[in-house]
Design a protein around this motif. Sequence first.
Motif, PDB file in Angstrom:
ATOM      1  N   GLY A  60       0.813  -1.213   0.000  1.00 27.63           N
ATOM      2  CA  GLY A  60       0.000   0.000   0.000  1.00 27.63           C
ATOM      3  C   GLY A  60       0.845   1.259   0.000  1.00 27.63           C
ATOM      4  O   GLY A  60       0.532   2.237  -0.696  1.00 27.63           O
ATOM      5  N   MET A  61       1.928   1.228   0.774  1.00 23.67           N
ATOM      6  CA  MET A  61       2.825   2.385   0.822  1.00 23.67           C
ATOM      7  C   MET A  61       3.505   2.612  -0.524  1.00 23.67           C
ATOM      8  O   MET A  61       3.706   3.758  -0.936  1.00 23.67           O
ATOM      9  CB  MET A  61       3.886   2.161   1.912  1.00 23.67           C
ATOM     10  CG  MET A  61       3.328   2.066   3.314  1.00 23.67           C
ATOM     11  SD  MET A  61       4.565   1.510   4.520  1.00 23.67           S
ATOM     12  CE  MET A  61       5.779   2.807   4.381  1.00 23.67           C
ATOM     13  N   MET A  62       3.827   1.525  -1.230  1.00 26.09           N
ATOM     14  CA  MET A  62       4.477   1.647  -2.531  1.00 26.09           C
ATOM     15  C   MET A  62       3.532   2.262  -3.559  1.00 26.09           C
ATOM     16  O   MET A  62       3.940   3.092  -4.376  1.00 26.09           O
ATOM     17  CB  MET A  62       4.939   0.267  -3.008  1.00 26.09           C
ATOM     18  CG  MET A  62       6.061  -0.324  -2.184  1.00 26.09           C
ATOM     19  SD  MET A  62       7.636   0.531  -2.422  1.00 26.09           S
ATOM     20  CE  MET A  62       8.065  -0.018  -4.071  1.00 26.09           C
ATOM     21  N   VAL A  63       2.268   1.873  -3.513  1.00 24.01           N
ATOM     22  CA  VAL A  63       1.283   2.437  -4.437  1.00 24.01           C
ATOM     23  C   VAL A  63       1.119   3.932  -4.174  1.00 24.01           C
ATOM     24  O   VAL A  63       1.130   4.752  -5.105  1.00 24.01           O
ATOM     25  CB  VAL A  63      -0.083   1.722  -4.299  1.00 24.01           C
ATOM     26  CG1 VAL A  63      -1.151   2.442  -5.117  1.00 24.01           C
ATOM     27  CG2 VAL A  63       0.036   0.269  -4.750  1.00 24.01           C
ATOM     28  N   ALA A  64       0.979   4.293  -2.894  1.00 23.99           N
ATOM     29  CA  ALA A  64       0.850   5.714  -2.542  1.00 23.99           C
ATOM     30  C   ALA A  64       2.111   6.473  -2.935  1.00 23.99           C
ATOM     31  O   ALA A  64       2.040   7.583  -3.492  1.00 23.99           O
ATOM     32  CB  ALA A  64       0.595   5.842  -1.040  1.00 23.99           C
ATOM     33  N   GLY A  65       3.278   5.882  -2.675  1.00 28.10           N
ATOM     34  CA  GLY A  65       4.537   6.531  -3.020  1.00 28.10           C
ATOM     35  C   GLY A  65       4.693   6.732  -4.512  1.00 28.10           C
ATOM     36  O   GLY A  65       5.231   7.754  -4.962  1.00 28.10           O
ATOM     37  N   PHE A  66       4.202   5.770  -5.300  1.00 32.26           N
ATOM     38  CA  PHE A  66       4.274   5.887  -6.757  1.00 32.26           C
ATOM     39  C   PHE A  66       3.524   7.119  -7.240  1.00 32.26           C
ATOM     40  O   PHE A  66       4.037   7.904  -8.055  1.00 32.26           O
ATOM     41  CB  PHE A  66       3.701   4.626  -7.407  1.00 32.26           C
ATOM     42  CG  PHE A  66       3.573   4.720  -8.904  1.00 32.26           C
ATOM     43  CD1 PHE A  66       4.679   4.545  -9.716  1.00 32.26           C
ATOM     44  CD2 PHE A  66       2.343   4.992  -9.497  1.00 32.26           C
ATOM     45  CE1 PHE A  66       4.565   4.630 -11.099  1.00 32.26           C
ATOM     46  CE2 PHE A  66       2.219   5.082 -10.872  1.00 32.26           C
ATOM     47  CZ  PHE A  66       3.338   4.903 -11.677  1.00 32.26           C
ATOM     48  N   TRP A  67       2.309   7.308  -6.739  1.00 32.07           N
ATOM     49  CA  TRP A  67       1.508   8.453  -7.194  1.00 32.07           C
ATOM     50  C   TRP A  67       2.075   9.769  -6.688  1.00 32.07           C
ATOM     51  O   TRP A  67       2.004  10.795  -7.378  1.00 32.07           O
ATOM     52  CB  TRP A  67       0.051   8.279  -6.767  1.00 32.07           C
ATOM     53  CG  TRP A  67      -0.628   7.195  -7.543  1.00 32.07           C
ATOM     54  CD1 TRP A  67      -1.054   5.981  -7.091  1.00 32.07           C
ATOM     55  CD2 TRP A  67      -0.915   7.209  -8.945  1.00 32.07           C
ATOM     56  NE1 TRP A  67      -1.590   5.238  -8.111  1.00 32.07           N
ATOM     57  CE2 TRP A  67      -1.528   5.967  -9.264  1.00 32.07           C
ATOM     58  CE3 TRP A  67      -0.719   8.147  -9.961  1.00 32.07           C
ATOM     59  CZ2 TRP A  67      -1.937   5.645 -10.560  1.00 32.07           C
ATOM     60  CZ3 TRP A  67      -1.133   7.829 -11.253  1.00 32.07           C
ATOM     61  CH2 TRP A  67      -1.733   6.602 -11.537  1.00 32.07           C
ATOM     62  N   VAL A  68       2.646   9.753  -5.490  1.00 28.81           N
ATOM     63  CA  VAL A  68       3.306  10.964  -4.988  1.00 28.81           C
ATOM     64  C   VAL A  68       4.493  11.320  -5.877  1.00 28.81           C
ATOM     65  O   VAL A  68       4.715  12.498  -6.220  1.00 28.81           O
ATOM     66  CB  VAL A  68       3.764  10.769  -3.524  1.00 28.81           C
ATOM     67  CG1 VAL A  68       4.668  11.916  -3.084  1.00 28.81           C
ATOM     68  CG2 VAL A  68       2.563  10.660  -2.599  1.00 28.81           C
ATOM     69  N   LEU A  69       5.264  10.313  -6.278  1.00 25.64           N
ATOM     70  CA  LEU A  69       6.403  10.536  -7.166  1.00 25.64           C
ATOM     71  C   LEU A  69       5.962  11.106  -8.511  1.00 25.64           C
ATOM     72  O   LEU A  69       6.568  12.050  -9.025  1.00 25.64           O
ATOM     73  CB  LEU A  69       7.147   9.212  -7.394  1.00 25.64           C
ATOM     74  CG  LEU A  69       8.345   8.927  -6.489  1.00 25.64           C
ATOM     75  CD1 LEU A  69       8.879   7.525  -6.772  1.00 25.64           C
ATOM     76  CD2 LEU A  69       9.439   9.958  -6.702  1.00 25.64           C
ATOM     77  N   ILE A  70       4.917  10.516  -9.083  1.00 26.87           N
ATOM     78  CA  ILE A  70       4.412  10.999 -10.373  1.00 26.87           C
ATOM     79  C   ILE A  70       3.989  12.461 -10.258  1.00 26.87           C
ATOM     80  O   ILE A  70       4.327  13.302 -11.117  1.00 26.87           O
ATOM     81  CB  ILE A  70       3.220  10.144 -10.845  1.00 26.87           C
ATOM     82  CG1 ILE A  70       3.685   8.729 -11.186  1.00 26.87           C
ATOM     83  CG2 ILE A  70       2.545  10.781 -12.064  1.00 26.87           C
ATOM     84  CD1 ILE A  70       4.652   8.649 -12.341  1.00 26.87           C
ATOM     85  N   ALA A  71       3.253  12.794  -9.195  1.00 27.11           N
ATOM     86  CA  ALA A  71       2.796  14.164  -9.000  1.00 27.11           C
ATOM     87  C   ALA A  71       3.975  15.123  -8.835  1.00 27.11           C
ATOM     88  O   ALA A  71       3.987  16.228  -9.394  1.00 27.11           O
ATOM     89  CB  ALA A  71       1.881  14.242  -7.771  1.00 27.11           C
ATOM     90  N   ALA A  72       4.998  14.692  -8.082  1.00 22.87           N
ATOM     91  CA  ALA A  72       6.167  15.539  -7.851  1.00 22.87           C
ATOM     92  C   ALA A  72       6.948  15.754  -9.135  1.00 22.87           C
ATOM     93  O   ALA A  72       7.417  16.870  -9.420  1.00 22.87           O
ATOM     94  CB  ALA A  72       7.061  14.909  -6.783  1.00 22.87           C
ATOM     95  N   VAL A  73       7.098  14.695  -9.942  1.00 25.15           N
ATOM     96  CA  VAL A  73       7.842  14.806 -11.208  1.00 25.15           C
ATOM     97  C   VAL A  73       7.120  15.751 -12.161  1.00 25.15           C
ATOM     98  O   VAL A  73       7.738  16.616 -12.799  1.00 25.15           O
ATOM     99  CB  VAL A  73       8.020  13.415 -11.855  1.00 25.15           C
ATOM    100  CG1 VAL A  73       8.535  13.547 -13.286  1.00 25.15           C
ATOM    101  CG2 VAL A  73       8.985  12.575 -11.030  1.00 25.15           C
ATOM    102  N   VAL A  74       5.807  15.598 -12.272  1.00 26.30           N
ATOM    103  CA  VAL A  74       5.021  16.477 -13.159  1.00 26.30           C
ATOM    104  C   VAL A  74       5.107  17.920 -12.680  1.00 26.30           C
ATOM    105  O   VAL A  74       5.291  18.846 -13.484  1.00 26.30           O
ATOM    106  CB  VAL A  74       3.548  16.008 -13.212  1.00 26.30           C
ATOM    107  CG1 VAL A  74       2.687  17.038 -13.950  1.00 26.30           C
ATOM    108  CG2 VAL A  74       3.448  14.656 -13.899  1.00 26.30           C
ATOM    109  N   ALA A  75       4.991  18.129 -11.371  1.00 29.92           N
ATOM    110  CA  ALA A  75       5.059  19.486 -10.821  1.00 29.92           C
ATOM    111  C   ALA A  75       6.414  20.120 -11.101  1.00 29.92           C
ATOM    112  O   ALA A  75       6.494  21.305 -11.453  1.00 29.92           O
ATOM    113  CB  ALA A  75       4.794  19.450  -9.315  1.00 29.92           C
ATOM    114  N   ASN A  76       7.472  19.316 -11.003  1.00 22.31           N
ATOM    115  CA  ASN A  76       8.813  19.876 -11.187  1.00 22.31           C
ATOM    116  C   ASN A  76       9.129  20.191 -12.650  1.00 22.31           C
ATOM    117  O   ASN A  76      10.040  20.977 -12.937  1.00 22.31           O
ATOM    118  CB  ASN A  76       9.875  18.920 -10.626  1.00 22.31           C
ATOM    119  CG  ASN A  76      11.150  19.654 -10.260  1.00 22.31           C
ATOM    120  OD1 ASN A  76      11.107  20.731  -9.664  1.00 22.31           O
ATOM    121  ND2 ASN A  76      12.281  19.096 -10.618  1.00 22.31           N
TER     122      ASN A  76
END
Length: 221
Positions: free
Chosen positions: A136-152
């Motif tokens: 579950g943490m990996m799934v949440a972390g994946f979406w956080v990473l995607i959001a951070a990459v797009v934002a950057n």
Amino acid sequence: MDSRMAYQGTKTSVLEQNKVLRNTYSLLAMTLAFAAMVAGGAMALNLPHPGLIVTLVGFYGLLFFVHKAANSSMGLVAVFAFTGFLGYTLGPILNMVIGAGGGEIVMMALGGTALTFFGVSAYALTTKRDLSFLGGMMVAGFWVLIAAVVANIFLQLPALSLAISAMFILFSSGAILMQTQAIVKGGETNYILATVTLFVSIYNIFISLINILMAFGGNDD
């Protein structure tokens, strides 16, 4: 009789798991060596980086090929095509870093990547804890990473770039933990898919360490 059959079944299961683990590590070593050769060739020829779009299309296209061919005779071709492509994308990056006087940074990143991989793998192989809670943490972390990459992409913030690199290291370490234990517990029986997961994790850790070391190394001038 039943207990003997259960014992034989357990013994067979352990042998199969050991076989998958052995095949995974053997193929991982070969793909790492192959990717290093391709990266070295790209560096020697001073080939340009393919760019973000080509990299993404090549990555996901070849990854799709790997998953489609994983259970066929084309599986090995797919995995070497995929890892070779990632090796090619690495060559221009290393040329840029070394050209900027970052040869020591590359060596430190290599050492750090190896230390992280072997340390995390050793824990996954020896721990008796069930690491499935990380899912579950990996799934949440994946979406956080995607959001951070797009934002950057739009913000281009140095601090956010460093945070993304750190998150990639944590995420990739978690992927190594889960994949290794999945093999040990019999949840992963395809060594080609296991190899690709570990390879991508190692690649991400290496690139992320280079980014972090470059950022901090630039403060020395």
